[in-house]
Design an enzyme around this catalytic site. Sequence first.
Site, PDB file in Angstrom:
ATOM      1  N   GLY A  99      10.651   6.322 -14.292  1.00 59.20           N
ATOM      2  CA  GLY A  99      11.026   4.907 -14.287  1.00 59.20           C
ATOM      3  C   GLY A  99      12.465   4.697 -14.710  1.00 59.20           C
ATOM      4  O   GLY A  99      13.379   5.346 -14.180  1.00 59.20           O
ATOM      5  N   ASP A 145       6.863  -4.759  -1.669  1.00 65.46           N
ATOM      6  CA  ASP A 145       7.198  -3.329  -1.741  1.00 65.46           C
ATOM      7  C   ASP A 145       8.159  -2.922  -0.623  1.00 65.46           C
ATOM      8  O   ASP A 145       8.799  -1.883  -0.714  1.00 65.46           O
ATOM      9  CB  ASP A 145       5.930  -2.480  -1.563  1.00 65.46           C
ATOM     10  CG  ASP A 145       4.927  -2.677  -2.681  1.00 65.46           C
ATOM     11  OD1 ASP A 145       5.156  -3.527  -3.556  1.00 65.46           O
ATOM     12  OD2 ASP A 145       3.898  -1.976  -2.662  1.00 65.46           O
ATOM     13  N   GLU A 178       1.022   4.453   0.804  1.00 60.53           N
ATOM     14  CA  GLU A 178       1.340   5.356   1.922  1.00 60.53           C
ATOM     15  C   GLU A 178       2.024   4.601   3.053  1.00 60.53           C
ATOM     16  O   GLU A 178       2.902   5.141   3.730  1.00 60.53           O
ATOM     17  CB  GLU A 178       0.063   6.054   2.431  1.00 60.53           C
ATOM     18  CG  GLU A 178      -0.654   6.893   1.374  1.00 60.53           C
ATOM     19  CD  GLU A 178      -1.490   6.063   0.397  1.00 60.53           C
ATOM     20  OE1 GLU A 178      -1.610   4.835   0.598  1.00 60.53           O
ATOM     21  OE2 GLU A 178      -1.994   6.653  -0.576  1.00 60.53           O
ATOM     22  N   GLY A 208       0.871  -1.183   0.000  1.00 54.08           N
ATOM     23  CA  GLY A 208       0.000   0.000   0.000  1.00 54.08           C
ATOM     24  C   GLY A 208       0.899   1.220   0.000  1.00 54.08           C
ATOM     25  O   GLY A 208       1.806   1.339   0.844  1.00 54.08           O
ATOM     26  N   TYR A 226      -4.738  -7.156  -2.946  1.00 54.15           N
ATOM     27  CA  TYR A 226      -4.567  -7.113  -4.399  1.00 54.15           C
ATOM     28  C   TYR A 226      -3.562  -8.160  -4.853  1.00 54.15           C
ATOM     29  O   TYR A 226      -2.789  -8.686  -4.059  1.00 54.15           O
ATOM     30  CB  TYR A 226      -4.182  -5.715  -4.878  1.00 54.15           C
ATOM     31  CG  TYR A 226      -2.791  -5.240  -4.567  1.00 54.15           C
ATOM     32  CD1 TYR A 226      -2.456  -4.750  -3.315  1.00 54.15           C
ATOM     33  CD2 TYR A 226      -1.805  -5.230  -5.558  1.00 54.15           C
ATOM     34  CE1 TYR A 226      -1.178  -4.270  -3.048  1.00 54.15           C
ATOM     35  CE2 TYR A 226      -0.521  -4.751  -5.288  1.00 54.15           C
ATOM     36  CZ  TYR A 226      -0.224  -4.276  -4.030  1.00 54.15           C
ATOM     37  OH  TYR A 226       1.034  -3.800  -3.767  1.00 54.15           O
ATOM     38  N   ARG A 230      -4.651   6.280 -10.137  1.00 57.82           N
ATOM     39  CA  ARG A 230      -4.983   4.902 -10.475  1.00 57.82           C
ATOM     40  C   ARG A 230      -6.272   4.890 -11.300  1.00 57.82           C
ATOM     41  O   ARG A 230      -7.360   5.108 -10.746  1.00 57.82           O
ATOM     42  CB  ARG A 230      -5.193   4.052  -9.211  1.00 57.82           C
ATOM     43  CG  ARG A 230      -3.977   4.002  -8.279  1.00 57.82           C
ATOM     44  CD  ARG A 230      -2.928   3.051  -8.826  1.00 57.82           C
ATOM     45  NE  ARG A 230      -1.867   2.803  -7.887  1.00 57.82           N
ATOM     46  CZ  ARG A 230      -0.643   3.342  -7.952  1.00 57.82           C
ATOM     47  NH1 ARG A 230      -0.341   4.202  -8.901  1.00 57.82           N
ATOM     48  NH2 ARG A 230       0.276   3.018  -7.071  1.00 57.82           N
ATOM     49  N   GLY A 256      14.909   7.594 -15.283  1.00 56.40           N
ATOM     50  CA  GLY A 256      15.389   8.423 -14.179  1.00 56.40           C
ATOM     51  C   GLY A 256      14.385   9.474 -13.741  1.00 56.40           C
ATOM     52  O   GLY A 256      13.176   9.307 -13.919  1.00 56.40           O
ATOM     53  N   ALA A 258       8.532   0.875  -6.229  1.00 53.90           N
ATOM     54  CA  ALA A 258       9.745   1.681  -6.427  1.00 53.90           C
ATOM     55  C   ALA A 258       9.476   3.173  -6.202  1.00 53.90           C
ATOM     56  O   ALA A 258      10.280   3.876  -5.589  1.00 53.90           O
ATOM     57  CB  ALA A 258      10.290   1.463  -7.834  1.00 53.90           C
ATOM     58  N   ASP A 280       7.250   4.570  -4.301  1.00 53.74           N
ATOM     59  CA  ASP A 280       7.078   4.856  -2.864  1.00 53.74           C
ATOM     60  C   ASP A 280       8.425   4.852  -2.160  1.00 53.74           C
ATOM     61  O   ASP A 280       8.676   5.664  -1.266  1.00 53.74           O
ATOM     62  CB  ASP A 280       6.174   3.814  -2.197  1.00 53.74           C
ATOM     63  CG  ASP A 280       4.847   3.672  -2.904  1.00 53.74           C
ATOM     64  OD1 ASP A 280       4.387   4.669  -3.497  1.00 53.74           O
ATOM     65  OD2 ASP A 280       4.277   2.563  -2.890  1.00 53.74           O
TER      66      ASP A 280
HETATM   67  O1  KDG Z   1       2.817   1.961  -4.894  1.00 46.37           O
HETATM   68  C1  KDG Z   1       2.772   0.576  -4.751  1.00 46.37           C
HETATM   69  C2  KDG Z   1       1.337   0.339  -4.737  1.00 46.37           C
HETATM   70  O2  KDG Z   1       0.858   0.366  -6.062  1.00 46.37           O
HETATM   71  C3  KDG Z   1       0.822  -0.850  -4.093  1.00 46.37           C
HETATM   72  O3  KDG Z   1       1.435  -1.276  -2.919  1.00 46.37           O
HETATM   73  C4  KDG Z   1      -0.678  -0.815  -3.945  1.00 46.37           C
HETATM   74  O4  KDG Z   1      -1.240   1.198  -2.851  1.00 46.37           O
HETATM   75  C5  KDG Z   1      -1.342   0.497  -3.823  1.00 46.37           C
HETATM   76  C6  KDG Z   1      -2.162   0.933  -4.952  1.00 46.37           C
HETATM   77  O5  KDG Z   1      -3.193   1.522  -4.708  1.00 46.37           O
HETATM   78  O6  KDG Z   1      -1.805   0.671  -6.100  1.00 46.37           O
END
Ligand code: KDG
Length: 315
Positions: free
Chosen positions: A229, A295, A36, A34, A90, A170, A232, A257, A259
Site C-alpha cells: 500500500g 476501479d 480479474e 471485480g 457490492y 478475502r 510501496g 489499486a 489490480d
Molecule cells: O480488487 C478490487 C476488488 O476488490 C473489487 O473490484 C471487488 O473483485 C472484487 C472483490 O472480490 O473484492
Amino acid sequence: MLDLISMGEAMVQFNATSVGPLRTVNCFEKHSAGAESNVVVVASRMGLKSGFITKLGTDEFGRYLFNTIRGEGVDVSRVKWDNKAPTGIYFIQRGYPIPGQSILTYYRKGSAASRLGKSDLDFNYIRGCKTFHITGITPALSETCRVASKEAVSLAKKGGAKVSLDTNIRPQLWDREEAKKTILEILNNVDILLIDPTDSGILVGEINPHRAIPKLHKVGPEIVIVKMGVDGIIASEGKKIVRKPSIQVPVTDPIGAGDAFAGGFLSSLISGLDFEEALDIGIAAGTLVVTTMGDQESIPSIEDARKLLKYFKGR
Ligand code: KDG
C-alpha cells in the site's frame, strides 16, 4: 494469440458518493469492477490484446458489465450467460471508520460467476495465451470455481503461458486454512506472485517481506512482489530484490489499486519493458486509480503512466 487472459467474477460496484457509514449514505455511483476484470481492462488500455472468462446473470447488471468490458476492447467471446443466477454486486463504504480506507460489502453468494465450472473452460483458448492471470478470489467463490481455477492455471502452464496470481485472500469468502491449502496447490504452476504481508502471513507464516520472499519463491514463483500500500512494494526476481516507494496522492478510494498495479506490471512485461520499468508503470497505474471512485475509470495508458512518473520524478 491473446496477450493476457483472466478468469473471475465481474461485479457491479456501488460506491458511496459521501464518506461515512453506509447507513447514513444516500447516494451511490455505479461502476464496473471485480479484480480479474480490472486487470484485463488495464491490459487493453495499455494496448494489449486481452480476454476475459466469466459467467454473468442475464439481468441488467450482467448486460452493463458485458457492454463495459467489451467497450474497453477486451475479448468477451468466452463470457457465458446464466439465466438462473444473478450477477454479483457490492457496496463500498468510504473513509469510515479509517479515513482514506474503504470497506466492501458483497452480495455475490450464488451469483452467476460462482457457478462457473470446468465445463465452461475452452481449453484451446486458455492454452493459447501469453500470460494467464488469476486471483485468490476465483477459487474462493465455490467448489466448481475452485476446480475450474486449478484446471485453467494448469492448462495455461501446459500451453507455455506465464501464469500470474494475485493472492487477494478475502476473509469474507473463505477461512484462512482453506485459502492456504488451495492457493499453495495452485502456486506450483505460478510464475509471478503478487501478494501483501497479511496474505504472506497466511500462506507461509511470515508477514515480514524480506523473510517471506525466499519462502514464497520456494513454493513456486520466480517473481514475487509484495504490495504494501502506502509503503510501496518489494519485488524479487530471485537474485535481485528491488524496493519502490509509493507515490503520495490524495486518496478518494483505494479499491482497485492492486489490480491496476498487477495489470500495469504484467502488461509492461508482456510488452517487453524491463523488470524495474514494469514495476514503475504498475505503481503509476495503481496511483491514478486511488484518485477517483471506481476501479477502472482512471486506469492509464502506458503513455499517461509515464507522464505521471515523469511529473513526480521532477518534484
Ligand atoms: O480488487 C478490487 C476488488 O476488490 C473489487 O473490484 C471487488 O473483485 C472484487 C472483490 O472480490 O473484492
